[in-house]
Enzyme design. Structure first.
Site, short mmCIF file in Angstrom:
data_model
loop_
_atom_site.label_atom_id
_atom_site.label_comp_id
_atom_site.label_asym_id
_atom_site.label_seq_id
_atom_site.Cartn_x
_atom_site.Cartn_y
_atom_site.Cartn_z
N HIS A 55 0.90 -1.14 -0.02
CA HIS A 55 0.11 0.17 -0.15
C HIS A 55 0.85 1.44 0.07
O HIS A 55 1.63 1.50 0.90
CB HIS A 55 -0.89 -0.14 1.03
N CYS A 56 0.85 1.98 -1.18
CA CYS A 56 1.59 3.37 -1.27
C CYS A 56 1.16 4.39 -0.55
O CYS A 56 -0.13 4.82 -1.12
CB CYS A 56 2.06 3.41 -2.70
N PRO A 57 1.29 5.28 0.08
CA PRO A 57 0.75 6.27 0.91
C PRO A 57 1.03 7.51 -0.17
O PRO A 57 0.03 8.59 0.04
CB PRO A 57 1.47 6.61 2.24
#
Length: 425
Positions: free
Chosen positions: A168-170
């Site tokens: 999950h890429c912020p």
């Protein structure tokens, strides 16, 4: 009548939808604003303070304008890839409304004391599947109520199971999975090239200032401090996006995901998905992106109620009488034990009373009739006795059970039990 809702309006995950469910973002989509600023602000400064002054520094004016145009077009490409990465379904697997029934199994084990326990529903926590001829274990997801396909994982931030989950890429505010990994890699690699581009032409402009004015580096820096700032910013950013690009080139070449690399690095597991470096790159960049499994704009369909199990007469009458709604097996056992104790006690007392009143020379009554009556009707099996006691000189030729006992025991079929009083009448 309330209007029918669409799937995205009742979505159980943490995603955010805009444009009527056409665009799907993660719960931290606001971080996109920071990413946009980190891209747009340096590019605007570059175009105004550097590229604009390089228009006439080449023999052909078109070459000077090309620096400005390429910077703008490349920035648009980076933003487009960012949009495709963050606004599309990354490969979310739809949740099941019910656990998989074919995997049900019941655990009816008893404790050490031998007491009965209510059977509990159990699920195998893992399941074996075959991938490229090798056995791979997949886990059961309690949230989505499904067995995750290979390389699938549940994102705790988006609260969804995602196919080929990478991470999950912020910075993009979205999970990176099967359907957007290609765009994520192109976004990161394009941002790397953009950093190199800005750094190179900023340094070139410092060189132009030194040559035109015959000045030193410090004088050129004081004349264009924006160039130095852009060089420093691009160099720092290059370590981040450049290192990320190199790392994902390695992952693609070995057909791994970030999640698999960090989780199974020390396990020494065989990578069953590795098909060779060339085929691995072709799988990521040259295969058709699978359509989404979710139709977010579709109308929600009401769940069809499952047929209820048939209720027998014993349970129906028991509910009408307001009895304890315990499981049927437990009810039958408890009722049978209670009636057994009551029937044995009453027969023994009546036997003693008859013996005392008539003496030992009394003639016993024929006991074949009650035994035949009890054996002919097997539907009243809640009364179970190994040692049956018959009554002497009884006119009814059957057991006599008080009405209050019948009412308390929830016995519905008692047509063979006739009291002596009724027989006399």
């Amino acid at each position: 009548m309330a209007a029918a809702k669409r799937v995205y309006q009742v979505w159980k995950g943490s995603n955010k939808f805009i444009c009527g469910g056409r665009l799907v973002f993660g719960p931290d989509a606001r971080s996109l604003l920071i990413t946009l600023l980190l891209i747009l602000v340096p590019v605007i400064i570059f175009c105004v303070c550097v590229a604009r002054h390089l228009r006439h520094e080449f023999s052909s004016d078109y070459s000077g304008y090309a620096i400005l145009v390429v910077a703008i077009l490349f920035t648009i490409l980076v933003l487009l890839l960012l949009f495709l990465t963050s606004s599309r379904d990354p490969g979310i697997i739809p949740r099941n409304l019910h656990p998989p029934e074919e995997e049900f199994r019941y655990d009816s084990s008893a404790d050490a004391g031998g007491a009965r326990q209510t059977p509990s529903l159990q699920f195998p926590r893992t399941k074996e599947v075959i991938v490229n001829g090798l056995v791979v274990k997949v886990k059961y997801c309690d949230t989505c109520m499904l067995y995750r396909p290979p390389r699938c994982s549940h994102c705790s931030i988006c609260d969804n199971c995602v196919e080929r989950f990478d991470h999950h890429c912020p910075w993009v505010g979205q999970c990176i999975g099967l359907r957007n990994y290609r765009y994520f890699f192109l976004f990161v690699s394009s941002a790397t090239i953009l950093c190199i581009y800005v750094f190179s032409f900023s340094a070139f402009y410092i060189k132009v200032l030194m040559d035109n004015n015959d000045s030193t580096v410090w004088k050129a820096i004081r004349k264009s401090p924006a160039s130095v700032i852009l060089m420093a910013y691009s160099f720092i950013s290059l370590w981040f996006v450049g290192g990320l690009t190199g790392f994902h080139l390695y992952l693609i070449g070995t057909n791994q995901t970030t999640y698999e690399n960090f989780r199974y690095r020390a396990d020494g597991r065989i990578n069953v998905f590795n098909r060779g470096c060339l085929n691995n790159f072709l799988e990521v960049f040259c295969t058709k992106v699978k359509p989404s499994r979710n139709k977010f704009r579709a109308f929600v369909q009401e769940e069809v109620q499952r047929p209820m199990a048939p209720v027998n007469d014993r349970q129906r009458v028991s509910d009408d009488l307001g009895g304890d709604r315990r499981p049927k097996v437990e009810d039958d056992l408890d009722i049978g034990e209670d009636l057994l104790k009551i029937s044995q006690r009453r027969n023994i007392e009546e036997l003693d009373e008859d013996i005392r009143s008539r003496g030992s020379n009394g003639q016993p009554h024929n006991t074949s009739e009650p035994d035949s009556i009890l054996s002919s009707d097997r539907r009243a099996q809640t009364i179970r006795s190994d040692n049956r006691h018959s009554s002497w000189e009884r006119r009814s030729a059957s057991w006599e059970i008080d009405q209050d006992v019948l009412a308390n025991s929830n016995v519905t079929e008692s047509r063979n039990y006739v009291t002596s009083k009724e027989m006399r009448q």
